[in-house]
Design an enzyme around this catalytic site. Structure first.
Site, PDB file in Angstrom:
ATOM      1  N   LYS A   3      -4.001 -12.273  -7.285  1.00 32.52           N
ATOM      2  CA  LYS A   3      -3.878 -10.929  -7.424  1.00 32.52           C
ATOM      3  C   LYS A   3      -4.558 -10.371  -8.829  1.00 32.52           C
ATOM      4  O   LYS A   3      -3.769 -10.750  -9.875  1.00 32.52           O
ATOM      5  CB  LYS A   3      -2.795  -9.980  -7.096  1.00 32.52           C
ATOM      6  CG  LYS A   3      -2.997  -8.706  -7.249  1.00 32.52           C
ATOM      7  CD  LYS A   3      -1.642  -7.826  -6.532  1.00 32.52           C
ATOM      8  CE  LYS A   3      -1.758  -6.358  -6.851  1.00 32.52           C
ATOM      9  NZ  LYS A   3      -0.916  -5.718  -6.299  1.00 32.52           N
ATOM     10  N   LYS A  54      -7.114 -11.044  -4.038  1.00 30.74           N
ATOM     11  CA  LYS A  54      -7.326  -9.423  -4.128  1.00 30.74           C
ATOM     12  C   LYS A  54      -7.819  -9.165  -5.534  1.00 30.74           C
ATOM     13  O   LYS A  54      -7.128  -9.507  -6.348  1.00 30.74           O
ATOM     14  CB  LYS A  54      -5.742  -8.892  -3.747  1.00 30.74           C
ATOM     15  CG  LYS A  54      -5.691  -7.447  -4.122  1.00 30.74           C
ATOM     16  CD  LYS A  54      -4.380  -7.030  -3.575  1.00 30.74           C
ATOM     17  CE  LYS A  54      -4.325  -5.456  -3.728  1.00 30.74           C
ATOM     18  NZ  LYS A  54      -2.881  -4.917  -3.810  1.00 30.74           N
ATOM     19  N   LYS A  56      -1.341  -2.849 -15.736  1.00 27.94           N
ATOM     20  CA  LYS A  56      -0.323  -4.090 -15.029  1.00 27.94           C
ATOM     21  C   LYS A  56      -0.617  -5.421 -15.702  1.00 27.94           C
ATOM     22  O   LYS A  56      -0.563  -6.476 -14.746  1.00 27.94           O
ATOM     23  CB  LYS A  56      -0.557  -3.830 -13.481  1.00 27.94           C
ATOM     24  CG  LYS A  56      -0.157  -2.586 -12.887  1.00 27.94           C
ATOM     25  CD  LYS A  56       0.041  -2.652 -11.291  1.00 27.94           C
ATOM     26  CE  LYS A  56       0.690  -1.270 -10.696  1.00 27.94           C
ATOM     27  NZ  LYS A  56       0.990  -1.300  -9.307  1.00 27.94           N
ATOM     28  N   SER A  73      -8.709  -0.557  -1.915  1.00 28.87           N
ATOM     29  CA  SER A  73      -8.996   0.886  -1.577  1.00 28.87           C
ATOM     30  C   SER A  73     -10.327   1.310  -2.532  1.00 28.87           C
ATOM     31  O   SER A  73     -11.274   1.942  -1.753  1.00 28.87           O
ATOM     32  CB  SER A  73      -8.053   1.724  -2.168  1.00 28.87           C
ATOM     33  OG  SER A  73      -7.861   1.456  -3.640  1.00 28.87           O
ATOM     34  N   ARG A 128      -3.611   3.929  -5.319  1.00 28.79           N
ATOM     35  CA  ARG A 128      -2.355   4.394  -6.223  1.00 28.79           C
ATOM     36  C   ARG A 128      -2.117   5.663  -5.801  1.00 28.79           C
ATOM     37  O   ARG A 128      -1.084   6.393  -5.784  1.00 28.79           O
ATOM     38  CB  ARG A 128      -2.718   4.088  -7.616  1.00 28.79           C
ATOM     39  CG  ARG A 128      -2.174   2.456  -7.978  1.00 28.79           C
ATOM     40  CD  ARG A 128      -2.508   2.163  -9.377  1.00 28.79           C
ATOM     41  NE  ARG A 128      -2.512   0.484  -9.477  1.00 28.79           N
ATOM     42  CZ  ARG A 128      -3.151   0.207 -10.369  1.00 28.79           C
ATOM     43  NH1 ARG A 128      -3.560   0.634 -11.645  1.00 28.79           N
ATOM     44  NH2 ARG A 128      -3.168  -1.264 -10.612  1.00 28.79           N
ATOM     45  N   TYR A 142      -9.331  -1.626   5.317  1.00 29.33           N
ATOM     46  CA  TYR A 142      -9.304  -0.094   5.896  1.00 29.33           C
ATOM     47  C   TYR A 142     -10.138   0.059   6.830  1.00 29.33           C
ATOM     48  O   TYR A 142     -10.122   1.175   7.679  1.00 29.33           O
ATOM     49  CB  TYR A 142      -9.188   1.046   4.951  1.00 29.33           C
ATOM     50  CG  TYR A 142      -8.157   0.723   3.727  1.00 29.33           C
ATOM     51  CD1 TYR A 142      -6.957   1.013   3.773  1.00 29.33           C
ATOM     52  CD2 TYR A 142      -8.584  -0.111   2.417  1.00 29.33           C
ATOM     53  CE1 TYR A 142      -6.069   0.772   3.087  1.00 29.33           C
ATOM     54  CE2 TYR A 142      -7.546  -0.290   1.474  1.00 29.33           C
ATOM     55  CZ  TYR A 142      -6.340   0.177   1.879  1.00 29.33           C
ATOM     56  OH  TYR A 142      -5.394  -0.111   0.753  1.00 29.33           O
TER      57      TYR A 142
HETATM   58  C1  PBG Z   1       1.397  -2.398  -5.278  1.00 31.94           C
HETATM   59  C2  PBG Z   1      -0.048  -2.863  -4.499  1.00 31.94           C
HETATM   60  C3  PBG Z   1      -1.499  -2.328  -4.833  1.00 31.94           C
HETATM   61  C4  PBG Z   1      -2.249  -2.456  -3.722  1.00 31.94           C
HETATM   62  C5  PBG Z   1      -1.554  -3.206  -2.918  1.00 31.94           C
HETATM   63  N1  PBG Z   1      -0.223  -3.232  -3.169  1.00 31.94           N
HETATM   64  C6  PBG Z   1      -1.707  -1.417  -6.013  1.00 31.94           C
HETATM   65  C7  PBG Z   1      -1.401  -2.235  -7.462  1.00 31.94           C
HETATM   66  O1  PBG Z   1      -1.183  -3.342  -7.551  1.00 31.94           O
HETATM   67  O2  PBG Z   1      -1.431  -1.450  -8.368  1.00 31.94           O
HETATM   68  C8  PBG Z   1      -3.589  -2.114  -3.959  1.00 31.94           C
HETATM   69  C9  PBG Z   1      -4.373  -2.049  -2.478  1.00 31.94           C
HETATM   70  C10 PBG Z   1      -5.811  -1.385  -2.444  1.00 31.94           C
HETATM   71  O3  PBG Z   1      -6.149  -0.983  -3.590  1.00 31.94           O
HETATM   72  O4  PBG Z   1      -6.074  -1.043  -1.348  1.00 31.94           O
HETATM   73  N2  PBG Z   1       1.884  -3.625  -5.424  1.00 31.94           N
END
Ligand code: PBG
Length: 346
Positions: A216, A270, A239, A296, A226, A335
């Site tokens: 990730k 991801k 992060k 997203s 978010r 999605y």
């Molecule tokens: C949180 C999480 C995130 C997503 C899935 N779980 C956001 C992040 O790490 O800030 C993102 C999913 C997306 O953008 O569709 N741990």
């Protein structure tokens, strides 16, 4: 200067095989009819490849459209049985739950995360009661419950690892007892997969799968999400001390190797589309069930061409999803799942 426009005799079209040369080999032959193209197609996209992410919120019989993700809504729990039935009828095997937590429930210790009656756990039960065949996946990370918006507990400006892992274990235990089939740690803390696996064994939840968000990356493509879970305003800083530097492919492979060694059943890359090289390397190196999350921001970009004069949103969407399969993924969190499944079922 003259350029050669005619193929020289004995021209080899491709360097990795010993097929006949032109004109005996005319690769366009296999592309000349739709049925032939279908016959030799290497990769198939099907509804069974999808995990459908759903945003859940408090309330009754309503949906709230998410401004940053046109076409996507947050749903109240009482609507989940219908959505699960829809997934089943479309042939989508799994739903992944993301909660929109009331700001008043967010604390420094994030204790709402392991409340057995929090939104996620209620959602798990609602789906499993209504349509038990549908797999329910969860997200394990503290951000929806954290006043600081981080995936881990924040102390003196630091995201503390080991204390966070303890909290994640409590969170995972609550989800497993609510009936989750797959837990998805997306927090990127060190040691969490081993700790979760040990907890599942001890609690008699040995059949709960772990789909680890192993690779990730600290990505800009998560911004609409978010917003969807109400974490945007909460997030203090970035992060980067836990999510991967997006310049690093070898490090991603090390994280995958570690998570498999600690007990992950499946792994995730991801975001998805800009990271197909990581998907390809992961599948080639580890040969374990490999998933990509078309996040997203990717959704929003593809969706935003819907009024475009030249790009067909639907076709571009299916192309983007098939690309994950070609890169070696076994499935995709997207999605677009219901829309794509409907098209593929036609
Ligand atoms: C949180 C999480 C995130 C997503 C899935 N779980 C956001 C992040 O790490 O800030 C993102 C999913 C997306 O953008 O569709 N741990």
């Amino acid at each position: 200067m003259k350029t050669q426009t005619v193929f020289p005799k004995g021209y080899v079209m491709s360097s990795f095989n010993n097929q006949a040369s032109f004109p005996s080999y005319r690769p366009r032959r296999l592309r000349s009819k739709a049925a032939l193209r279908e016959l030799v197609r290497e990769t198939i996209l099907a509804p069974s490849d999808f995990i459908w992410p759903l945003f859940v919120m408090d309330g009754e019989d309503s949906a709230y459209p998410i401004p940053s993700m046109p076409g996507i809504s947050r749903h109240t729990i009482d609507r989940l049985p219908n959505l699960a039935a829809k997934a089943k009828s479309l042939g989508i095997p799994a739903i992944c739950i993301f909660p929109y937590t009331q700001p008043t429930l967010k604390t420094e210790d994030c204790k709402e995360a392991w409340n057995s009656n929090n939104l996620t756990n209620k959602a798990i039960r609602a789906i499993k009661d209504a349509v038990p065949e549908i797999l329910v996946m969860t997200d394990i990370a503290l951000d929806p419950y954290n006043v600081k918006g981080h995936d881990g507990i924040v102390r003196d400006g630091q995201i503390v690892n080991d204390e966070t892992v303890e909290a994640l274990v409590k969170m995972g235990a609550a989800q497993a007892s609510a009936g989750a089939d797959i837990i998805g740690p997306s927090d990127m803390m060190d040691g969490r997969i081993g700790a979760l696996r040990t907890m599942l064994e001890q609690n008699g939840s040995q059949n709960v799968c772990i789909l680890s968000y192993s690779a990730k990356f600290a990505s800009n493509f998560y911004a609409p999400f978010r917003d969807a879970v109400g974490a945007t305003s909460a997030l203090d800083g970035d992060k980067n001390t836990y999510q991967l530097d997006y310049a690093n492919g070898d490090e991603a492979m090390r994280m995958i190797a570690r998570d498999i060694a600690e007990g992950a059943d499946m792994i995730m890359v991801k975001p998805g589309m800009p990271y197909l090289d990581i998907c390809y390397r992961a599948k080639k190196q580890f040969r374990v069930p490999t998933f990509a999350y078309q996040v997203s921001g990717e959704y929003a970009m593809i969706q935003s061409v819907n009024n475009h004069e030249h790009v067909d949103e639907t076709k571009a969407m299916l192309e983007s999803l098939l690309a994950f399969k070609r890169a070696g993924c076994d499935g995709i969190l997207t999605y677009f799942a219901p829309v794509a499944a409907e098209l593929l079922n036609r």
